[in-house]
Enzyme design. Structure first.
Site, PDB file in Angstrom:
ATOM      1  N   TYR A 161     -95.092-154.040  88.409  1.00  0.00           N
ATOM      2  CA  TYR A 161     -94.182-154.751  87.781  1.00  0.00           C
ATOM      3  C   TYR A 161     -93.931-153.125  88.979  1.00  0.00           C
ATOM      4  CZ  TYR A 161     -89.310-155.661  85.819  1.00  0.00           C
ATOM      5  OH  TYR A 161     -88.080-156.055  85.559  1.00  0.00           O
TER       6      TYR A 161
ATOM      7  N   SER B 129     -84.547-152.034  87.522  1.00  0.00           N
ATOM      8  CA  SER B 129     -85.020-152.338  85.760  1.00  0.00           C
ATOM      9  C   SER B 129     -84.656-151.063  85.773  1.00  0.00           C
ATOM     10  CB  SER B 129     -85.912-152.839  85.901  1.00  0.00           C
ATOM     11  OG  SER B 129     -86.278-152.448  85.124  1.00  0.00           O
TER      12      SER B 129
END
Ligand SMILES: NC(=O)c1ccc[n+]([C@@H]2O[C@H](COP(=O)([O-])OP(=O)(O)OC[C@H]3O[C@@H](n4cnc5c(N)ncnc54)[C@H](OP(=O)(O)O)[C@@H]3O)[C@@H](O)[C@H]2O)c1
Length: 289
Positions: free
Chosen positions: A163, A150
């Site tokens: 995360y 990401s």
């Protein structure tokens, strides 16, 4: 459909929606023999109906990345049916929302269990197959491992600290193992999307304590989550990420990293080029803190 593509065997994790769904479909349409894995394959009726209508080389397979038995069974089934795995796309993942202080250890461990240990679990089961001489059909072993990271593998946002930590960890792991695997003809590729219009927000988990209005962070979390949610509404589509993944897999000499989405490109450039204190201010402005 290329003849080479037809012969390649690919396994994608988290294929029930979003990036995994789009990637599995595109790979099958390009002629890869695709194992579209999901922890609950009952969710994949729509995918199966497209596969039937287009007669695609795609098979659904149960695989929960947090479950050793499930991973072992899936890999053994693929090898018994096809004798090899050429490409692994580690895509399964979700986001945990909540201020760090409000996250319980169990919530943080569950986040790592899927996003980070899940990648480790599947990859460690697949590597012996990729290294084996018969893999790849050329007598020398080899393969491609695509890790869906990401923009948050480089850039931290508040309220998703666990995360972010899983994606930073995935970046480091990928860089390290790439050196180890290169001599075996196994390439490692990182995909770094920005906000993607998948089921990510719907599938995200809100920490229990973050929901408590008495939490000193509740207003902050609400504001940031709202901002992140709105960014996902008109975001880059999962099909764009799928195209990048397939292009990377098909490339003779793939890049190590692929950034997907103009938001991600802008953030990565800023992170690289700005002094960190200016960058922090920029993020605070974006999140409107
Ligand atoms: N969307 C974004 O903005 C964005 C941005 C950057 C990176 N990413 C990354 O892209 C990847 C895919 O996310 P997405 O955006 O496509 O979201 P998504 O539509 O929610 O897809 C996530 C997939 O992961 C699966 N999954 C979750 N836990 C699993 C487990 N234990 N075992 C197997 N599968 C599991 C989900 O299955 P179920 O349907 O069973 O829940 C779903 O198929 C994730 O790694 C995410 O971190 C997303």
């Amino acid at each position: 459909m290329t003849e080479v593509g037809r012969q390649k065997v690919v396994v994608v994790t988290g294929s029930s929606s979003g990036i995994g769904y789009a990637t599995s479909l595109l790979l099958a349409r390009k002629g890869f023999y695709t194992y579209a894995s999901a922890r609950n394959i009952n969710k994949s009726a729509n995918l199966q109906s497209i596969v039937d209508a287009e007669r695609l080389p795609l098979k659904l397979i149960q695989l929960d990345v947090t479950d050793d038995r499930s991973v072992k069974d899936a890999v053994e089934k693929i090898v018994s049916e096809k004798g090899k795995i050429d490409v692994l796309v580690n895509n399964a993942g979700y986001g945990l929302f909540g201020a760090f202080e409000d996250l319980s250890m169990d919530e943080i461990k569950a986040q790592f269990e899927t996003n980070f240990f899940g990648v480790i679990r599947v990859t460690q089961h697949v590597l012996p197959i990729m290294r084996s001489k018969d893999n790849g059909g050329g007598g020398g072993g080899g393969g491609v491992i695509v890790n869906v990271s990401s923009v948050n593998g480089h850039v931290a946002f508040p309220v998703i600290s666990a995360y972010v930590a899983t994606k930073f960890a995935l970046e480091g792991l990928s860089e390290s193992i790439a050196y180890e695997l290169e001599p075996f003809g196994i390439k490692v590729i990182l995909i770094e999307p920005g906000a993607i219009g998948s089921s990510f927000m719907k599938g995200s988990v809100m920490s229990n304590r973050a929901l408590d209005p008495k939490s000193p962070y509740s207003e902050f979390v609400r504001k940031v989550r709202f901002k992140i949610s709105s960014d996902h509404e008109n975001a880059t589509q999962p099909e764009e990420v799928a195209k990048t993944i397939v292009q990377a897999i098909l490339s003779e000499k793939p890049e190590f990293r692929y950034v997907v989405g103009s938001d991600a490109v802008t953030l990565m450039e800023a992170r690289k080029n700005m002094p960190y204190s200016d960058f922090q201010k920029m993020i605070q402005n974006i999140i409107q803190l």
